[in-house]
Design a protein around this motif. Structure first.
Motif, PDB file in Angstrom:
ATOM      1  N   ARG A   1       0.826  -1.202   0.000  1.00  0.00           N
ATOM      2  CA  ARG A   1       0.000   0.000   0.000  1.00  0.00           C
ATOM      3  C   ARG A   1       0.868   1.262   0.000  1.00  0.00           C
ATOM      4  O   ARG A   1       1.817   1.377   0.788  1.00  0.00           O
ATOM      5  CB  ARG A   1      -0.913   0.009   1.234  1.00  0.00           C
ATOM      6  CG  ARG A   1      -1.996   1.066   1.213  1.00  0.00           C
ATOM      7  CD  ARG A   1      -2.831   0.969   2.476  1.00  0.00           C
ATOM      8  NE  ARG A   1      -3.906   1.942   2.494  1.00  0.00           N
ATOM      9  CZ  ARG A   1      -5.170   1.681   2.196  1.00  0.00           C
ATOM     10  NH1 ARG A   1      -5.519   0.450   1.846  1.00  0.00           N
ATOM     11  NH2 ARG A   1      -6.101   2.614   2.251  1.00  0.00           N
ATOM     12  N   GLU A   2       0.554   2.175  -0.881  1.00  0.00           N
ATOM     13  CA  GLU A   2       1.261   3.454  -0.904  1.00  0.00           C
ATOM     14  C   GLU A   2       0.775   4.325   0.258  1.00  0.00           C
ATOM     15  O   GLU A   2      -0.317   4.136   0.791  1.00  0.00           O
ATOM     16  CB  GLU A   2       1.015   4.180  -2.232  1.00  0.00           C
ATOM     17  CG  GLU A   2       1.613   3.468  -3.445  1.00  0.00           C
ATOM     18  CD  GLU A   2       1.409   4.248  -4.723  1.00  0.00           C
ATOM     19  OE1 GLU A   2       0.871   5.371  -4.641  1.00  0.00           O
ATOM     20  OE2 GLU A   2       1.783   3.737  -5.792  1.00  0.00           O
ATOM     21  N   ASP A   3       1.605   5.288   0.628  1.00  0.00           N
ATOM     22  CA  ASP A   3       1.262   6.249   1.690  1.00  0.00           C
ATOM     23  C   ASP A   3       0.937   5.561   3.015  1.00  0.00           C
ATOM     24  O   ASP A   3       0.070   6.015   3.769  1.00  0.00           O
ATOM     25  CB  ASP A   3       0.083   7.130   1.245  1.00  0.00           C
ATOM     26  CG  ASP A   3       0.404   7.902  -0.023  1.00  0.00           C
ATOM     27  OD1 ASP A   3       1.553   8.356  -0.154  1.00  0.00           O
ATOM     28  OD2 ASP A   3      -0.484   8.028  -0.876  1.00  0.00           O
ATOM     29  N   ALA A   4       1.632   4.444   3.268  1.00  0.00           N
ATOM     30  CA  ALA A   4       1.460   3.732   4.537  1.00  0.00           C
ATOM     31  C   ALA A   4       2.811   3.169   4.953  1.00  0.00           C
ATOM     32  O   ALA A   4       3.750   3.113   4.157  1.00  0.00           O
ATOM     33  CB  ALA A   4       0.440   2.602   4.399  1.00  0.00           C
ATOM     34  N   ILE A   5       2.915   2.781   6.211  1.00  0.00           N
ATOM     35  CA  ILE A   5       4.096   2.056   6.667  1.00  0.00           C
ATOM     36  C   ILE A   5       3.967   0.633   6.143  1.00  0.00           C
ATOM     37  O   ILE A   5       2.979  -0.049   6.418  1.00  0.00           O
ATOM     38  CB  ILE A   5       4.168   2.044   8.208  1.00  0.00           C
ATOM     39  CG1 ILE A   5       4.225   3.462   8.756  1.00  0.00           C
ATOM     40  CG2 ILE A   5       5.375   1.228   8.681  1.00  0.00           C
ATOM     41  CD1 ILE A   5       3.927   3.542  10.239  1.00  0.00           C
ATOM     42  N   ASN A   6       4.936   0.193   5.366  1.00  0.00           N
ATOM     43  CA  ASN A   6       4.872  -1.135   4.761  1.00  0.00           C
ATOM     44  C   ASN A   6       5.861  -2.084   5.434  1.00  0.00           C
ATOM     45  O   ASN A   6       7.066  -1.837   5.448  1.00  0.00           O
ATOM     46  CB  ASN A   6       5.173  -1.058   3.263  1.00  0.00           C
ATOM     47  CG  ASN A   6       3.964  -0.613   2.469  1.00  0.00           C
ATOM     48  OD1 ASN A   6       3.059  -1.393   2.206  1.00  0.00           O
ATOM     49  ND2 ASN A   6       3.939   0.667   2.095  1.00  0.00           N
ATOM     50  N   ILE A   7       5.309  -3.164   6.003  1.00  0.00           N
ATOM     51  CA  ILE A   7       6.118  -4.161   6.696  1.00  0.00           C
ATOM     52  C   ILE A   7       5.897  -5.521   6.046  1.00  0.00           C
ATOM     53  O   ILE A   7       4.758  -5.907   5.768  1.00  0.00           O
ATOM     54  CB  ILE A   7       5.752  -4.224   8.191  1.00  0.00           C
ATOM     55  CG1 ILE A   7       6.082  -2.889   8.876  1.00  0.00           C
ATOM     56  CG2 ILE A   7       6.497  -5.364   8.883  1.00  0.00           C
ATOM     57  CD1 ILE A   7       5.679  -2.822  10.335  1.00  0.00           C
ATOM     58  N   LEU A   8       7.001  -6.215   5.791  1.00  0.00           N
ATOM     59  CA  LEU A   8       6.919  -7.585   5.289  1.00  0.00           C
ATOM     60  C   LEU A   8       7.111  -8.544   6.453  1.00  0.00           C
ATOM     61  O   LEU A   8       8.071  -8.441   7.215  1.00  0.00           O
ATOM     62  CB  LEU A   8       7.990  -7.838   4.231  1.00  0.00           C
ATOM     63  CG  LEU A   8       8.104  -9.286   3.734  1.00  0.00           C
ATOM     64  CD1 LEU A   8       6.821  -9.742   3.058  1.00  0.00           C
ATOM     65  CD2 LEU A   8       9.299  -9.450   2.796  1.00  0.00           C
ATOM     66  N   LEU A   9       6.200  -9.477   6.596  1.00  0.00           N
ATOM     67  CA  LEU A   9       6.278 -10.532   7.589  1.00  0.00           C
ATOM     68  C   LEU A   9       6.606 -11.816   6.842  1.00  0.00           C
ATOM     69  O   LEU A   9       5.823 -12.249   5.980  1.00  0.00           O
ATOM     70  CB  LEU A   9       4.933 -10.639   8.318  1.00  0.00           C
ATOM     71  CG  LEU A   9       4.867 -11.314   9.695  1.00  0.00           C
ATOM     72  CD1 LEU A   9       5.853 -10.691  10.665  1.00  0.00           C
ATOM     73  CD2 LEU A   9       3.449 -11.247  10.239  1.00  0.00           C
ATOM     74  N   ALA A  10       7.766 -12.407   7.118  1.00  0.00           N
ATOM     75  CA  ALA A  10       8.215 -13.554   6.328  1.00  0.00           C
ATOM     76  C   ALA A  10       8.911 -14.578   7.211  1.00  0.00           C
ATOM     77  O   ALA A  10       9.537 -14.236   8.218  1.00  0.00           O
ATOM     78  CB  ALA A  10       9.156 -13.095   5.219  1.00  0.00           C
ATOM     79  N   CYS A  11       8.811 -15.842   6.798  1.00  0.00           N
ATOM     80  CA  CYS A  11       9.403 -16.944   7.569  1.00  0.00           C
ATOM     81  C   CYS A  11      10.191 -17.835   6.611  1.00  0.00           C
ATOM     82  O   CYS A  11       9.618 -18.378   5.661  1.00  0.00           O
ATOM     83  CB  CYS A  11       8.297 -17.741   8.264  1.00  0.00           C
ATOM     84  SG  CYS A  11       8.889 -19.117   9.284  1.00  0.00           S
ATOM     85  N   GLY A  12      11.483 -17.962   6.847  1.00  0.00           N
ATOM     86  CA  GLY A  12      12.282 -18.825   5.975  1.00  0.00           C
ATOM     87  C   GLY A  12      13.686 -18.306   5.790  1.00  0.00           C
ATOM     88  O   GLY A  12      14.233 -17.593   6.628  1.00  0.00           O
ATOM     89  N   GLY A  13      14.276 -18.682   4.644  1.00  0.00           N
ATOM     90  CA  GLY A  13      15.620 -18.229   4.334  1.00  0.00           C
ATOM     91  C   GLY A  13      16.576 -19.341   3.960  1.00  0.00           C
ATOM     92  O   GLY A  13      17.640 -19.082   3.402  1.00  0.00           O
ATOM     93  N   ASP A  14      16.210 -20.623   4.244  1.00  0.00           N
ATOM     94  CA  ASP A  14      17.079 -21.707   3.806  1.00  0.00           C
ATOM     95  C   ASP A  14      16.493 -22.369   2.555  1.00  0.00           C
ATOM     96  O   ASP A  14      15.425 -21.983   2.090  1.00  0.00           O
ATOM     97  CB  ASP A  14      17.301 -22.731   4.931  1.00  0.00           C
ATOM     98  CG  ASP A  14      16.007 -23.404   5.386  1.00  0.00           C
ATOM     99  OD1 ASP A  14      15.222 -23.847   4.523  1.00  0.00           O
ATOM    100  OD2 ASP A  14      15.769 -23.497   6.611  1.00  0.00           O
ATOM    101  N   GLN A  15      17.193 -23.334   2.019  1.00  0.00           N
ATOM    102  CA  GLN A  15      16.820 -23.906   0.730  1.00  0.00           C
ATOM    103  C   GLN A  15      15.473 -24.620   0.731  1.00  0.00           C
ATOM    104  O   GLN A  15      14.829 -24.748  -0.311  1.00  0.00           O
ATOM    105  CB  GLN A  15      17.916 -24.882   0.260  1.00  0.00           C
ATOM    106  CG  GLN A  15      19.226 -24.204  -0.089  1.00  0.00           C
ATOM    107  CD  GLN A  15      19.049 -23.127  -1.154  1.00  0.00           C
ATOM    108  OE1 GLN A  15      18.446 -23.369  -2.201  1.00  0.00           O
ATOM    109  NE2 GLN A  15      19.559 -21.942  -0.892  1.00  0.00           N
ATOM    110  N   MET A  16      15.020 -25.090   1.883  1.00  0.00           N
ATOM    111  CA  MET A  16      13.755 -25.811   1.968  1.00  0.00           C
ATOM    112  C   MET A  16      12.601 -24.919   2.409  1.00  0.00           C
ATOM    113  O   MET A  16      11.446 -25.326   2.350  1.00  0.00           O
ATOM    114  CB  MET A  16      13.882 -26.990   2.936  1.00  0.00           C
ATOM    115  CG  MET A  16      15.019 -27.951   2.612  1.00  0.00           C
ATOM    116  SD  MET A  16      14.886 -28.672   0.958  1.00  0.00           S
ATOM    117  CE  MET A  16      13.464 -29.723   1.176  1.00  0.00           C
ATOM    118  N   HIS A  17      12.909 -23.720   2.844  1.00  0.00           N
ATOM    119  CA  HIS A  17      11.877 -22.852   3.416  1.00  0.00           C
ATOM    120  C   HIS A  17      11.996 -21.421   2.868  1.00  0.00           C
ATOM    121  O   HIS A  17      12.621 -20.556   3.478  1.00  0.00           O
ATOM    122  CB  HIS A  17      11.966 -22.847   4.943  1.00  0.00           C
ATOM    123  CG  HIS A  17      11.896 -24.200   5.551  1.00  0.00           C
ATOM    124  ND1 HIS A  17      13.013 -24.920   5.927  1.00  0.00           N
ATOM    125  CD2 HIS A  17      10.828 -25.003   5.823  1.00  0.00           C
ATOM    126  CE1 HIS A  17      12.648 -26.083   6.415  1.00  0.00           C
ATOM    127  NE2 HIS A  17      11.330 -26.173   6.365  1.00  0.00           N
TER     128      HIS A  17
END
Length: 353
Positions: A146-162
């Motif tokens: 969303r424009e004109d808002a605080i944008n936060i990404l919530l994410a889980c993972g980072g390895d090759q399987m996730h």
């Protein structure tokens, strides 16, 4: 606007099954979550974000009702939950039909979605797991919602399987903050913009070090964060040098002194190190009855068996050190022994965390 970022709480897990403290540790996971709720109230946080694996497994309706009851204490805080690889939102997940009475949003599984929180002008975007593994670079493809808002990404993972992701590519997406989960260890990836909070509590004896949460604040469009330790207890490795032939009483005194310094609640792995004439035969029954002793490991090296020490300790630093010493062709045996003794002693001090 202040926010709290947590992940990998693993509610329902029972660390160290079979140990005297196991049931207590299971309860402490819930106590840690309750402590986060209290912190949100005290800090007047506008947002609590859970970046995956709130539960150690698929939650039941009763599990969700219990969490909902705890979150009802947050009358001024919105909660956004992302389902991770452990508590993924499968076809029969209790998450799908549960209606929260608290101010809680659960991001749907298997797709990118946004939760726009009007009162704090914040858009939380994320992709909840619908299955245990995603080898695709799902996170790389997510953009601010969303424009004109605080944008936060919530994410889980980072390895090759996730959900593996490219940190540099993600940093260019334009999120004000990326709240990461899926790692038990905290890590500040990009200053004030991208971080793993780590688990609230350590979950196994290999999980040493402090654990906690991230407290953040958005002011004049800029985000600042700090990681705050809060775990009830830690797993600690204690290395004791027994080269001088320490007695049972002397060893107990040495352990008690360190435990008093580091904390009675902690769970300890005790490792014997040093160059010795005979394997230590030390009775720690009284210590084990008073303190939380997970394991006692003998990594001593017999004085007359330095050459074979590399094979006996093939998987650790002692073995590598002894192997390197044994391969020195221009050093006499007496000097090698002294080098080994000093080296093992130095490693015994470095082994404490």
């Amino acid at each position: 606007m202040k926010f709290v970022h947590i992940s990998d709480v693993y509610l329902g897990a029972q660390p160290d099954p079979g140990r005297e403290w196991s049931e207590t540790r299971k309860k402490e996971l819930y106590e840690s979550f309750d402590r986060i709720v209290k912190i949100c109230v005290e800090e007047k946080a506008g947002l609590l974000m859970i970046a995956g694996n709130l539960f150690c497994d698929q939650p039941t309706v009763e599990d969700l009702a219990d969490i909902d009851e705890r979150l009802l204490k947050l009358d001024k805080t919105r909660t956004v939950i992302l389902c991770g690889s452990r508590d993924y939102m499968g076809p029969d997940s209790a998450y799908r039909n549960f209606v929260f009475k608290s101010k809680t949003v659960v991001l749907p599984g298997g797709k990118t979605s946004n939760a726009y929180l009007k009162g704090i002008n914040t858009c939380v975007t994320g992709f909840s797991y619908e299955k245990p593994e995603y080898k695709e670079a799902v996170i790389d493809e997510i953009s601010p919602g969303r424009e004109d808002a605080i944008n936060i990404l919530l994410a889980c993972g980072g390895d090759q399987m996730h959900m593996p992701f490219d940190r540099k590519k993600l940093a260019r997406k334009g999120f004000d903050y990326v709240a990461l989960g899926g790692s038990l260890k905290p890590a500040h990836i990009l200053k004030d913009r991208m971080a793993y909070s780590g688990s609230l509590e350590p979950l196994s004896h290999k999980d040493t070090g402090r654990h906690g949460y991230i407290l953040g604040e958005v002011e004049d469009g800029k985000v600042s964060i700090k990681w705050v330790p809060c775990n009830k207890r830690s797993y600690v490795n204690l290395s004791i040098d027994v080269s001088s032939g320490i007695s049972d009483e002397g060893l107990r005194d040495a352990i008690v002194e360190r435990v008093r310094k580091l904390g009675f609640d902690n769970i300890y792995t005790i490792t014997y190190t040093g160059l010795v004439d005979a394997r230590p035969d030390i009775n720690l029954k009284k210590i084990s009855e008073r303190y939380n002793i997970y394991e006692v490991i003998d990594k001593t090296v017999l004085r007359g068996d330095i050459e074979n020490a590399a094979a006996q300790h093939s998987g650790d630093l002692v073995g590598a050190f002894c192997r390197a010493n044994a391969e020195l062709s221009d050093v006499d045996d007496v000097t090698k022994e002294k080098m080994t003794m000093y080296g093992i002693k130095a490693m015994s001090f470095a082994g404490e965390r």
